[in-house]
Scaffold this active site. Sequence first.
Site, PDB file in Angstrom:
ATOM      1  CE  LYS A 193      26.687  52.121  -4.708  1.00 13.47           C
ATOM      2  NZ  LYS A 193      26.171  51.253  -5.800  1.00 13.47           N
ATOM      3  CB  THR A 248      15.655  38.275  -2.226  1.00 18.22           C
ATOM      4  OG1 THR A 248      14.565  38.537  -3.122  1.00 18.22           O
ATOM      5  CG2 THR A 248      15.097  37.862  -0.876  1.00 18.22           C
ATOM      6  CB  ALA A 249      20.979  37.986  -1.010  1.00 20.71           C
ATOM      7  CD  GLU A 268       9.830  48.750  -6.203  1.00 19.12           C
ATOM      8  OE1 GLU A 268      10.446  49.034  -7.217  1.00 19.12           O
ATOM      9  OE2 GLU A 268       8.642  49.065  -6.003  1.00 19.12           O
ATOM     10  CB  CYS A 302      12.497  41.894 -11.321  1.00 24.40           C
ATOM     11  SG  CYS A 302      11.590  43.391 -11.722  1.00 24.40           S
ATOM     12  CD  GLU A 399      15.700  37.284  -9.666  1.00 20.26           C
ATOM     13  OE1 GLU A 399      16.504  37.517  -8.747  1.00 20.26           O
ATOM     14  OE2 GLU A 399      14.885  38.121 -10.078  1.00 20.26           O
TER      15      GLU A 399
END
Length: 494
Positions: A193, A248-249, A268, A302, A399
């Site tokens: 995806k 992260t969310a 990741e 990242c 970030e």
Amino acid sequence: MPHDRDDTGIDTGRAWKLLIGGEWVDPAAGTYPVIDPNDGTVVGHAPEATAAQAEDAARAAREALPRWRALSPEERGRRLARLADVIERMAPSWLRLVQAETGSVTAIAKGLQVGGPMIERFRYYSKPINVDEDVAPMPADKGALGPAGLIAATVKRQPVGVVACITPYNMPLVNVAGKVAPALAAGNTVVIKPAPQDPLGVLLLGEALAEAGLGDGVVNIVAGSGPEAPAALVASTDVNMVSFTGSTAVGARIYADGAATMKRVLMELGGKGALVMTEDADVNAACMGIATTWGLHSGQICTAPTRVICHRSILDQTVETLKTFAGFMKVGDGRAPGTIVGPVITETHRDRVESFISSGAGAGATTVCGGQRPDLPGYFVEPALLVDVTPDMEVAREEAFGPVVVVLAHDGDDEAVALANDSSYGLFSYVYAGDAKRAYEIGCRLESGNVALNTVQPHMYAPFGGFKMSGIGRDRGKWGIEAYTEIQAINWLS
Ligand code: NAD
């Protein structure tokens, strides 16, 4: 307002489809526009999969699993090598489309998006890697379970099963290759995806998969603009593992949603890399390292060292040097010669990066350079450098995923380590120090899955992943095979 493009040779009217069970299938929920962030033009209309189509793809991967895992590792390797050859032949023709949908500057588009690393990941995993191992024999006394003797055991690695590979927008093909190659090598089948912003290159990869004989359910691709299709993969009982790269969310959401079906996860996630400079660091080398990643893909990396933790005695020199480097970072259309910093991916993301910079100014930070919106049609941010930053500010903690670097001052190694570790993230951090021993000792104290000493160049086959909110698990090298396998112990009486 986006308008259709007619001058690039890109077929904007192409009817893109989903790859499910070896068939190119019409998207049941229509299409949505993919936008070139350089100028807001439409690159194409991506297929919008429904949740039911994502479930169809998972079922197709489940049906293909027995025949794929029954192949020997050598045969799977031969097919991956053939795939690498097909991609190498096809990839140059993908360049214009992938460059347009990602907004990459030409060097990044050629070298990183459709070039080396994507192909290299398939080649690397085409050579079987054996991660099975033996266990020391165990002397057993006569007991309720059997006679006295030596019990032997060996540890096998078995494929996890069906893997949903859910990926972010920054490096669409490389991110997909980094998951699909080890997953297939280990005997799994997959559903990809891709990110909503730039899925078209990944659909082209589907053509290479089909030509290499991997499209018959072994690899499936579903695209979509919303969370419905990937969420259906996370919920599906046909999917054993979610390999996710992204924020992260969203990672936390997938971790929670996958718990009901006990999903194996590889996560990741985001990063806020620290770069520690001791008082004897080579300022030019450190600033060169920072500058290399600061504007690279417009800071949408990242692993970038976006928190410079600099010894107070070299602070002014460091800031001046970074300011000088920023002056060389030409911002503009990624296709224009000489452009170093192209656009960020969307208008919404540009606005987010801008408000992130202004939150720093509002909290008392000083913007030394950049952060302005250039007078260009696309979604650009000039590389920004913020000083007078304190650890509690949002700009020091969150970030940006844009070209924004903040500088904090320290007065010694202990304080530098404490500042570096004062973060919820722990993906990739850096140390620049006058000698390798000191750099190593500081590096070992950093709460970070990866640390680089006096360089920003990573080892491509070292384990990669994050501490804390930067993720769960490791991949690359042999760790890639371990990530996509279950551990199985076989015991016998020897
Ligand atoms: P994102 O989290 O917004 O989206 C990533 C993917 O998640 C997309 O394919 C999206 O469709 C899917 N998704 C969204 N909602 C979902 C849901 N409810 N269930 C399942 N899937 C869902 O990330 P992004 O904006 O594309 O990428 C930027 C982020 O990725 C940054 O935080 C960056 O640090 C991170 N990143 C990490 C690495 C790494 O290796 N650690 C590499 C690249 C990018």
